[in-house]
Design an enzyme around this catalytic site. Structure first.
Site, PDB file in Angstrom:
ATOM      1  N   GLN A 112     -11.310  32.682  35.129  1.00 17.31           N
ATOM      2  CA  GLN A 112     -10.844  31.316  34.903  1.00 17.31           C
ATOM      3  C   GLN A 112     -10.768  31.053  33.398  1.00 17.31           C
ATOM      4  O   GLN A 112     -11.340  31.785  32.601  1.00 17.31           O
ATOM      5  CB  GLN A 112     -11.828  30.371  35.626  1.00 17.31           C
ATOM      6  CG  GLN A 112     -11.511  28.919  35.590  1.00 17.31           C
ATOM      7  CD  GLN A 112     -12.281  28.197  34.497  1.00 17.31           C
ATOM      8  OE1 GLN A 112     -13.178  28.712  33.862  1.00 17.31           O
ATOM      9  NE2 GLN A 112     -11.871  26.976  34.255  1.00 17.31           N
ATOM     10  N   PHE A 146     -12.129  29.390  31.072  1.00 17.27           N
ATOM     11  CA  PHE A 146     -13.257  29.268  30.142  1.00 17.27           C
ATOM     12  C   PHE A 146     -14.208  30.461  30.194  1.00 17.27           C
ATOM     13  O   PHE A 146     -15.335  30.373  29.728  1.00 17.27           O
ATOM     14  CB  PHE A 146     -14.014  27.967  30.412  1.00 17.27           C
ATOM     15  CG  PHE A 146     -13.178  26.754  30.159  1.00 17.27           C
ATOM     16  CD1 PHE A 146     -12.856  26.376  28.873  1.00 17.27           C
ATOM     17  CD2 PHE A 146     -12.673  26.021  31.217  1.00 17.27           C
ATOM     18  CE1 PHE A 146     -12.061  25.273  28.625  1.00 17.27           C
ATOM     19  CE2 PHE A 146     -11.876  24.917  30.983  1.00 17.27           C
ATOM     20  CZ  PHE A 146     -11.570  24.540  29.692  1.00 17.27           C
ATOM     21  N   LYS A 147     -13.767  31.572  30.739  1.00 20.82           N
ATOM     22  CA  LYS A 147     -14.605  32.762  30.857  1.00 20.82           C
ATOM     23  C   LYS A 147     -14.297  33.737  29.716  1.00 20.82           C
ATOM     24  O   LYS A 147     -13.262  33.634  29.059  1.00 20.82           O
ATOM     25  CB  LYS A 147     -14.373  33.443  32.217  1.00 20.82           C
ATOM     26  CG  LYS A 147     -14.627  32.548  33.411  1.00 20.82           C
ATOM     27  CD  LYS A 147     -16.028  31.965  33.417  1.00 20.82           C
ATOM     28  CE  LYS A 147     -16.369  31.230  34.675  1.00 20.82           C
ATOM     29  NZ  LYS A 147     -16.102  29.829  34.722  1.00 20.82           N
ATOM     30  N   PRO A 148     -15.193  34.726  29.477  1.00 15.56           N
ATOM     31  CA  PRO A 148     -14.968  35.660  28.367  1.00 15.56           C
ATOM     32  C   PRO A 148     -13.631  36.390  28.436  1.00 15.56           C
ATOM     33  O   PRO A 148     -13.009  36.644  27.421  1.00 15.56           O
ATOM     34  CB  PRO A 148     -16.129  36.645  28.497  1.00 15.56           C
ATOM     35  CG  PRO A 148     -17.214  35.869  29.157  1.00 15.56           C
ATOM     36  CD  PRO A 148     -16.493  34.938  30.109  1.00 15.56           C
TER      37      PRO A 148
END
Length: 159
Positions: free
Chosen positions: A136, A138-140
């Site tokens: 998603q 906002f993930k790394p």
């Protein structure tokens, strides 16, 4: 890169958790221990299985699952525990592994915030029975969606 042998690409992180719970044999009425501080998808995936999320406290230094609190939450209905490795901080996986072995619990790691991370020389996601990642926004590693469920062994992957 992470070292898991079996992977299942899916629509998102919550679906990957649901797939991991299904493979782990979590069924209606079972209990799954989850940390009190996490994304709502952790508990809602458990609910989607007809299971009961049981909240355990988090460690005040890491905001990850406190293993002693999880130990107090174990009942005869407990089938799995989901440690959430949050913002490159980690649950004490050594202690959690011992707890799981004592009670015959499956460990399903939430690695949505920890792609590429190591815990004591081992890649996160390879420490439990299964793990899952989210891609998603906002993930790394983000692709604006998608997820991945990883399994330690072939039998679990087949399920």
């Amino acid at each position: 890169m992470q070292g898991a042998r079996y992977a299942l690409p899916v629509a998102n992180g919550t679906v990957s958790l649901t797939a991991a719970l299904m493979a782990a044999g979590v069924r209606f009425g079972d209990e799954v221990i989850v940390p009190a501080y996490t994304w709502d998808g952790t508990a809602t995936a458990v609910l989607a299985m007809g299971a009961v999320p049981v909240f355990a406290d988090v460690d005040p230094d890491t905001y990850c699952l406190d293993v002693e609190s999880a130990r107090r939450a174990v009942t005869p209905r407990t089938k799995a525990v989901i440690p959430v490795h949050l913002a490159m901080r980690f649950t004490d996986m050594d202690a959690l592994g011992k707890l799981a072995a004592e009670h015959g619990l499956r460990v399903i790691e939430d690695c949505a915030h920890s792609l590429g991370a190591e815990y004591k020389g081992n890649m996160v996601g390879t420490l439990g029975d299964a793990s899952f990642f989210s891609f998603q926004a906002f993930k790394p590693l983000n692709t604006h969606g998608g997820g991945l469920a990883w399994m330690r062994d072939a039998e679990l992957a087949q399920k």
